[in-house]
Design a protein around this motif. Sequence first.
Motif, mmCIF file in Angstrom:
data_model
loop_
_atom_site.group_PDB
_atom_site.id
_atom_site.type_symbol
_atom_site.label_atom_id
_atom_site.label_comp_id
_atom_site.label_asym_id
_atom_site.label_seq_id
_atom_site.Cartn_x
_atom_site.Cartn_y
_atom_site.Cartn_z
ATOM 1 N N GLU A 349 0.809 -1.217 0.000
ATOM 2 C CA GLU A 349 0.000 0.000 0.000
ATOM 3 C C GLU A 349 0.844 1.269 0.000
ATOM 4 O O GLU A 349 0.342 2.351 -0.280
ATOM 5 C CB GLU A 349 -0.939 0.012 1.219
ATOM 6 C CG GLU A 349 -2.196 -0.832 1.051
ATOM 7 C CD GLU A 349 -3.086 -0.338 -0.078
ATOM 8 O OE1 GLU A 349 -3.228 0.880 -0.222
ATOM 9 O OE2 GLU A 349 -3.608 -1.180 -0.819
ATOM 10 N N ARG A 350 2.132 1.141 0.301
ATOM 11 C CA ARG A 350 2.997 2.319 0.255
ATOM 12 C C ARG A 350 3.347 2.712 -1.171
ATOM 13 O O ARG A 350 3.937 3.769 -1.405
ATOM 14 C CB ARG A 350 4.264 2.073 1.089
ATOM 15 C CG ARG A 350 3.959 1.969 2.575
ATOM 16 C CD ARG A 350 5.181 1.684 3.419
ATOM 17 N NE ARG A 350 6.096 2.811 3.493
ATOM 18 C CZ ARG A 350 7.129 2.875 4.339
ATOM 19 N NH1 ARG A 350 7.340 1.866 5.179
ATOM 20 N NH2 ARG A 350 7.927 3.924 4.346
ATOM 21 N N ALA A 351 3.008 1.887 -2.134
ATOM 22 C CA ALA A 351 3.144 2.266 -3.544
ATOM 23 C C ALA A 351 2.005 3.202 -3.921
ATOM 24 O O ALA A 351 1.008 3.315 -3.216
ATOM 25 C CB ALA A 351 3.128 1.021 -4.423
ATOM 26 N N GLY A 352 2.160 3.870 -5.044
ATOM 27 C CA GLY A 352 1.074 4.714 -5.526
ATOM 28 C C GLY A 352 1.582 5.950 -6.245
ATOM 29 O O GLY A 352 2.726 6.382 -6.066
ATOM 30 N N SER A 353 0.713 6.504 -7.067
ATOM 31 C CA SER A 353 0.959 7.799 -7.709
ATOM 32 C C SER A 353 0.235 8.843 -6.866
ATOM 33 O O SER A 353 -0.968 8.710 -6.610
ATOM 34 C CB SER A 353 0.421 7.792 -9.144
ATOM 35 O OG SER A 353 0.638 9.034 -9.767
ATOM 36 N N VAL A 354 0.958 9.863 -6.414
ATOM 37 C CA VAL A 354 0.392 10.789 -5.430
ATOM 38 C C VAL A 354 0.627 12.242 -5.822
ATOM 39 O O VAL A 354 1.550 12.562 -6.565
ATOM 40 C CB VAL A 354 0.998 10.536 -4.020
ATOM 41 C CG1 VAL A 354 0.743 9.120 -3.558
ATOM 42 C CG2 VAL A 354 2.486 10.851 -3.996
ATOM 43 N N LYS A 355 -0.264 13.090 -5.296
ATOM 44 C CA LYS A 355 -0.051 14.537 -5.346
ATOM 45 C C LYS A 355 0.710 14.897 -4.078
ATOM 46 O O LYS A 355 0.304 14.555 -2.968
ATOM 47 C CB LYS A 355 -1.384 15.281 -5.415
ATOM 48 C CG LYS A 355 -1.235 16.796 -5.585
ATOM 49 C CD LYS A 355 -2.593 17.478 -5.583
ATOM 50 C CE LYS A 355 -3.390 17.124 -6.820
ATOM 51 N NZ LYS A 355 -4.692 17.860 -6.854
ATOM 52 N N LEU A 356 1.834 15.580 -4.238
ATOM 53 C CA LEU A 356 2.742 15.801 -3.126
ATOM 54 C C LEU A 356 2.349 17.004 -2.288
ATOM 55 O O LEU A 356 1.615 17.894 -2.738
ATOM 56 C CB LEU A 356 4.170 15.986 -3.666
ATOM 57 C CG LEU A 356 4.702 14.836 -4.524
ATOM 58 C CD1 LEU A 356 6.042 15.196 -5.114
ATOM 59 C CD2 LEU A 356 4.805 13.558 -3.703
ATOM 60 N N LEU A 357 2.860 17.031 -1.065
ATOM 61 C CA LEU A 357 2.694 18.197 -0.209
ATOM 62 C C LEU A 357 3.524 19.355 -0.764
ATOM 63 O O LEU A 357 4.441 19.161 -1.557
ATOM 64 C CB LEU A 357 3.155 17.875 1.210
ATOM 65 C CG LEU A 357 2.377 16.795 1.961
ATOM 66 C CD1 LEU A 357 3.030 16.535 3.316
ATOM 67 C CD2 LEU A 357 0.925 17.207 2.161
ATOM 68 N N GLY A 358 3.210 20.562 -0.317
ATOM 69 C CA GLY A 358 3.956 21.725 -0.790
ATOM 70 C C GLY A 358 3.105 22.596 -1.685
ATOM 71 O O GLY A 358 2.032 22.203 -2.156
ATOM 72 N N SER A 359 3.607 23.778 -1.945
ATOM 73 C CA SER A 359 2.832 24.760 -2.700
ATOM 74 C C SER A 359 2.861 24.529 -4.204
ATOM 75 O O SER A 359 2.068 25.107 -4.941
ATOM 76 C CB SER A 359 3.362 26.178 -2.402
ATOM 77 O OG SER A 359 4.768 26.239 -2.616
ATOM 78 N N SER A 360 3.773 23.675 -4.689
ATOM 79 C CA SER A 360 3.886 23.475 -6.143
ATOM 80 C C SER A 360 2.904 22.439 -6.673
ATOM 81 O O SER A 360 2.695 22.345 -7.883
ATOM 82 C CB SER A 360 5.312 23.048 -6.500
ATOM 83 O OG SER A 360 5.636 21.827 -5.866
#
Length: 570
Positions: A349-360
């Motif tokens: 479950e630690r795999a995945g395509s994610v939107k990252l934290l941060g302002s960008s």
Amino acid sequence: MQDVKLFDVCKVSRHRLMGEVIELRGDKASIQVYEDTSLLAPGEEVVSTHMPLSAELGPGLLGGIFDGIGRPLDALLAQYGNRIGRGAEVKALNRKKKWDFFPSVKKGDSVTAGDCLGTVQETNVVEHRIMVPFGIQGTISSIQSGSYTIEEVIAVIEDANSNKTELSMMQHWPVRKNRPYAEKLPPSQPLVTGQRVIDTLFPIAKGGVAAVPGPFGSGKTVMQHQIAKWADADIVVYIGCGERGNEITDVLNEFTKLIDPRTGHSLMQRTVLIANTSDMPVAAREASIYTGITIAEYFRDMGYSALVLADSTSRWAEALREMSGRLEEMPGDEGYPAYLASRLAEFYERAGSVKLLGSSHKTGAVSVVGAVSPPGGDMSEPVSQATLRVVKAFWGLSAALAYKRHFPAVDWLVSYSLYADRLKEWYKDEIAPEFNTLREEAARLLGEEAKLNEIVRLVGVDALSYKDRLTMETAKSIREDFLHQNAFHKTDAYTPLAKQHHMLHLILTFNTLALAAIERGVDFEEILTLDALKGIGRAKHISPEELEKFEELSQALQKQLSALTAKETF
């Protein structure tokens, strides 16, 4: 031991052997030591670090070869020689080397966790992005370019309460804890491996998970090497988990010599290797896959696509079983702990395509391919079954195919991919509108061939109709000319998706045209003598820069079949 927490790292005895708390009962703790415990005696001192096993994250990871608990093997060799000393304490990252830091923000800028402070050119091919650690936000009080070690202060952040935090280029992160992200995204893009049986029939998405089960000698390790070399991933993390020492040695020797076809540089410039042989303590083996995926998540948080290759999760599960037995826990199937399935699910479950934290709002991905080594190739054993419940791509390797020298030895009759439907639109838009139709037709023909083979074994091929014999001939072409791939051939080792489409289209064009010719009375044996069929067999060696040759082969095929049809009509 009242203040000790589960999974805290401890130093045991005067040798300062590294261990991990795996059970707490009142004021007593059970500690699994990562090293040889010979000559330990009652009364030896145990000191807790009050910290879980953590990975050091920063410049210097790429190109490194580490053991299961994150110690660099080259530093261990330099300090202890050919045998790792007991109680060896070596930092994962070099504290003396200086890195050129180039800021990407300036004094007065507001930053939050996940924002990029600046960059370091770690290797020729990878730019290492120094991120604001999680839990920190505020205004840049000071930052400047220069040459720094990983422990020197590169920036100071001041929060709303005027508290200042000094930041260096290094972070620590507990390996069993997921690194946070803003949002997990659905799979929308394939992880292109260049292996035709995977990309066309059983694709894996970026951020997806796949299992590669197979018996001894079926080519699991070689297949992972090919994926590591050719996959469309920015960072590769290879975890040799509990494998034999000679196999790990082969991996280390081969990876250091491989030239990355994407960059022309050594593949090690974007690779991290975790080497944990079968003679190392089981706790280190159990920790190794968490160390590897934590490093992959760290590069994911920079916006990269990371690929984790775990070889093999069966050895990791055996370590779990051994530790569970020592804790006197109630055993489940075949002695494995009852929580085996949940631990496997937590890892995948630690795999995945994610939107990252941060302002960008950047995106990153971690894809995981785990090898499974079922004893005797028995897919009903607990590790294989628990893995099948959580992965969405299953590349079942066959000893029979490997014995016939058919590689990759992926059995198309048992393998599957649940990503295929989700990726249909991508294939349709990016490769060709009919790509999905071709894939489904190829899978249908391979299934039909398996059924017809049963009839052939009983009554012989002559009992089949010409239409069925054509099905078997086309399926044979799909197997030998498309699915079979030579890892040592310059052109055939890697096949771009565009070329895969042309190859499959050519084979199925033959099937369509030959079927029409048979219905018009053309003799089937004459069709098999066409010169154009030799071109189909050699099509795999056509360079990706010469795809127009596929159109020439298709036209030659149509011309020769038309000539046969006209002759029969006359």
